[in-house]
Enzyme design. Structure first.
Site, PDB file in Angstrom:
ATOM      1  N   GLU A  46       3.717   7.755  -0.950  1.00  0.00           N
ATOM      2  CA  GLU A  46       2.484   8.516  -0.756  1.00  0.00           C
ATOM      3  C   GLU A  46       1.406   8.009  -1.716  1.00  0.00           C
ATOM      4  OE1 GLU A  46       1.841  10.568   1.514  1.00  0.00           O
ATOM      5  OE2 GLU A  46       3.773  11.169   2.324  1.00  0.00           O
ATOM      6  N   ASP A 104      -9.434   5.162  -0.675  1.00  0.00           N
ATOM      7  CA  ASP A 104      -9.075   4.296   0.448  1.00  0.00           C
ATOM      8  C   ASP A 104      -7.843   3.501   0.053  1.00  0.00           C
ATOM      9  OD1 ASP A 104      -9.129   3.108   2.917  1.00  0.00           O
ATOM     10  OD2 ASP A 104     -11.020   2.048   2.651  1.00  0.00           O
TER      11      ASP A 104
END
Length: 830
Positions: free
Chosen positions: A639, A601
């Protein structure tokens, strides 16, 4: 959404003028260059809108076709059948003719979207009455005689503009682009109903509910999406609410100034309160995020509009017929996130506090029981109420002559009834705790009563621990200590008496007390706080997670003030303490061997919006009761798997130490994927995960599944039980009808809610070499929702996702740095 100069919306709106008493503002001066903002304004142009826009529905990503085992069917088989209603309306009829797509250019270029509309629609004789235009792309049900059609239009000032319409595509009724077209048509219908767009949803200000005693206004509205689902093309719609505060930002700033009493650091206090807040400008119904405050700007300042200098006062008067009363107020800064295709980098939008309304709730409001109760009466709808609202919404469309005519013009027709479907309820799980196995009530999804008096699987003995308290919280601390001793024995947690340590109720004194008393031998620190003070909580967590790695537990004294609830509170606290030291509380049967489950997460750092935190939590043992946890801090836009490749490799090494072998099967549950970000997971993150695994050895090739987990979805499910509608029971699985045909996806309702409508969780298996049957994947996912140790019940997502969220939240809210490696194998963040 593109900005024009300052705050132009891409949709029609009606200007709103709010009557407010005149005020003067003595703006605090801050060293900031006015030229910076003026330069920014010259760059904020509408630009061409024909480029690729973000697809919030992740259409066009076909992952199912690469998985042979689910190509024919992705349905499971376990459990009992249940009848459901879902918040979907079928499209009964749609255009059966070819739709023609055109690109529209204007010479000279026209930046204002509304002017483009006016210029194009002067050509109704050529285009016909049925047309849809979004600023650059035109859809027509007819083909024009020439591939490129040149027409002459005229502006209100008499300027000639050449409009060039070029045929770019012929779309059969089955084309995916037609789905986009249906959504454009439906948004037009919502505007016919006089609903206002805010963000991606539409709201009805005429039906606003005022909660005057809390200075709140609720706009009811709807989320709407037309997509191709497993059984048909359908409209998914749900009830939405926009909470607005009745005060303007200027009201708030004056109120804050009064509370500060002329404090010299008012600018810092005000910036801290406002930056990050979402505000609404009612004159165009747009929302903005406050990114800064321009303390050196007022509405009297000017900016470049075209070749002329224009003041904000003049702009708002001529553009919206709004008179700005306070000419000395400072301005708010909101950064334009994305530049239109081919446009220069966007500059900031400057907004007038007097015209901006605060949205959402403050932390103080959220913690106020009465505010939340009053708000919930309007927003927390049960299944029956929600179905009634949705039926009324579709009925309003069906009975509105103008909306009806618009749908008839395009051959669109919606079902009048919500979708009826069949689903399954998975068998209930048995909880394994120590040497005992027990069942619980599946409807409550909670086993806090059943676990009483049963020893946990394993808990380290707590011999050396400290409890910190203040003079004011001494009684609460003593009561907690006595109750902890009372409740710990029956559940198999052995603890010696804590060393009690008093501290003065100041952050600096608390830190000093920790530094003087916590040592390498300390197993656990419990701090009784006098109130909900974030600075003190952060102080404890920073010191004990970064500098002196020790599991810690903070407790607010008020939580301990009710004697009748103390046993329950103490039981939860002692279970948390056991977890944080590496204890194992319970498990469920996991049939798969040599399995590693990974949860990922992310969260944005509150201290600087330029950083994000990625958290990875991985199982280390067969019963999924021990976990490896790691987080990384990185720049926003980077990313997430760039930083998490090394933690994944470290988790595999830890698994090897625990089990003397590497896992033969890895299942990654990826949470925190926003709308429109699925392509990044599929095209980038999966490759990064594979590379991380490959780094363990060229001959190491475990089976891998990557599952994207989404909680914030609009799908709602209602169960038909005893002649009425209610929330589906925990364990309800939907893997047909409302799933997407191009994905291997399913929904699970795992948690129970006492009020409102339960939200299912959506699981999308984007990569799978495991060969697990859909039924096994669904059942394993549901089992993992039982394994979150901070709640004696089933939660909405698999436990590693919630653990990863808790870790990322702690780092983003309090630590702002990576935790000590000494804590990697402990659930210290619960």
């Amino acid at each position: 959404m593109w900005f024009l100069e300052l705050t132009d919306s891409q949709h029609d709106w009606s200007s709103t003028s709010e009557g407010e008493r005149p005020r003067t503002w003595s703006g605090d001066s801050a060293p900031r260059a006015i030229q910076q903002f003026s330069a920014g304004f010259r760059q904020v142009k509408l630009g061409e809108r024909g480029g690729r826009r973000r697809d919030f529905n992740d259409a066009g990503i076909n992952t199912r076709q690469t998985m042979q085992h689910v190509k024919e069917s992705k349905k499971g088989s376990s459990g009992s059948q249940i009848a459901l209603t879902a918040n979907f309306f079928r499209i009964l009829s749609r255009p059966e003719w070819v739709l023609y797509q055109y690109h529209v250019d204007f010479d000279p270029p026209v930046e204002d979207r509304r002017r483009r509309f006016r210029l194009l629609f002067q050509q109704e004789q050529t285009l016909g009455p049925a047309r849809t235009f979004d600023g650059a792309i035109l859809f027509l049900p007819i083909v024009l005689p020439d591939k490129q059609t040149k027409l002459q239009s005229e502006t209100r000032t008499g300027e000639k503009v050449e409009v060039t319409i070029t045929l770019t595509n012929e779309l059969p009724p089955t084309s995916p682009v037609c789905i986009q077209f249906y959504n454009i048509i439906f948004r037009r219908i919502l505007r016919i109903l006089e609903m206002q767009q805010i963000g991606r949803n539409y709201y009805n200000p005429k039906d606003a509910n005022d909660i005057t005693k809390h200075r709140l206004t609720i706009w009811p509205g709807y989320t709407t999406t037309i997509l191709e689902y497993e059984s048909a093309i359908m409209l998914c719609t749900d009830v939405s609410h926009k909470v607005l505060r009745s005060e303007t930002v200027l009201d708030f700033m004056f109120s804050l100034r009064e509370r500060c009493g002329g404090s010299a650091n008012f600018t810092d206090i005000c910036s801290k309160e406002l930056i990050g807040q979402v505000i609404l400008t009612k004159y165009n119904n747009k929302t903005y995020r406050v990114d800064d405050i321009a303390w050196d700007q007022t509405p009297k300042n000017t900016f470049k509009k075209g070749e002329t200098d224009m003041s904000f006062l003049h702009y708002y008067k001529t553009r919206y017929d709004l008179d700005i009363r306070d000419h000395n107020q400072v301005l708010l800064v909101s950064h334009v996130k994305k530049a239109p295709a081919g446009a220069p980098p966007p500059g900031p939008a400057l907004l007038i506090p007097e015209l901006c309304y605060l949205t959402g709730l403050t932390d103080k409001m959220r913690s106020d029981f009465q505010v939340m109760k009053d708000l919930g009466q309007h927003t927390r709808l049960g299944p029956e109420q929600r179905q009634g609202r949705l039926n009324a919404f579709v009925n309003a469309i069906q009975t509105n002559p103008e909306a009806r005519a618009e749908m008839d013009k395009w051959g669109l027709q919606f079902d009048k009834e919500l979708l009826q479907m069949k689903a399954r309820v998975l068998p209930g799980e048995k909880i394994i705790q120590g040497s005992r196995t027990y069942e619980f009530n599946p409807w409550t999804a909670d086993w806090s009563r059943e676990m009483r008096g049963i020893p946990v699987i394993r808990s380290p003995q707590l011999n050396n621990w400290l409890m910190f308290y203040t003079k004011r919280t001494f009684n609460e601390a003593q009561a907690l200590l006595q109750t902890l001793n009372k409740v710990s024995g029956p559940i198999g947690i052995r603890l010696q008496r804590a060393t009690m340590q008093e501290y003065d109720d100041h952050q600096e004194m608390l830190l000093r007390a920790l530094q003087h008393n916590v040592g390498p031998q300390t197993q656990m620190v419990v701090v009784v706080l006098s109130g909900m003070r974030k600075d003190k909580y952060d102080c404890v967590k920073k010191y004990l997670c970064l500098e002196c790695p020790t599991p810690s537990q903070c407790v607010v004294a008020r939580t301990l003030s009710k004697p009748q609830a103390l046993m329950t509170v103490a039981t939860k606290i002692v279970l948390q303490m056991a977890c944080k030291m590496g204890g194992e509380l319970w498990s469920v049967e996991i049939p798969l061997k040599q399995l590693m489950i990974v949860g990922i997460d992310c969260y944005h750092d509150t201290s600087t919006q330029k950083r994000s935190i990625g958290a990875l939590v991985a199982s280390l043992n067969p019963s999924m009761s021990r976990w490896y946890s790691k987080c990384v801090l990185q720049h926003r836009g980077q990313e997430i798997m760039d930083g998490l490749k090394m933690p994944l490799k470290a988790a595999l090494k830890d698994y090897l130490k625990f089990n003397n072998s590497l896992p033969s099967r890895i299942i990654v549950y990826r949470d925190g994927v926003g709308d429109g970000q699925l392509h990044s997971v599929v095209n980038y993150e999966v490759t990064q995960i594979l590379e991380s695994i490959k780094s363990m050895g060229a001959d190491y090739m475990p089976k891998l599944s990557v599952v994207v987990v989404k909680k914030r979805i609009n799908t709602r499910l209602f169960a038909h039980i005893n002649g009425g509608l209610s929330n589906p029971p925990p364990g309800t699985v939907v893997d047909a009808d409302v799933t997407r045909p191009e994905w291997y996806d399913f929904y699970i309702v795992s948690q129970a809610v006492r009020q409102g409508t339960v939200s299912p969780t959506h699981y999308n298996v984007v990569y799978d070499t495991s060969g697990l049957k859909p039924d096994h994947m669904q059942r394993l996912t549901y089992k993992l929702c039982h394994m979150y140790y901070n709640w004696q019940g089933i939660i909405a997502v698999p436990a590693p996702c919630q653990y990863a969220h808790k870790l990322a939240f702690l780092v983003g809210q309090s630590l702002h740095k990576e935790h000590s490696t000494n804590l990697d194998n402990l659930l210290f963040y619960l």
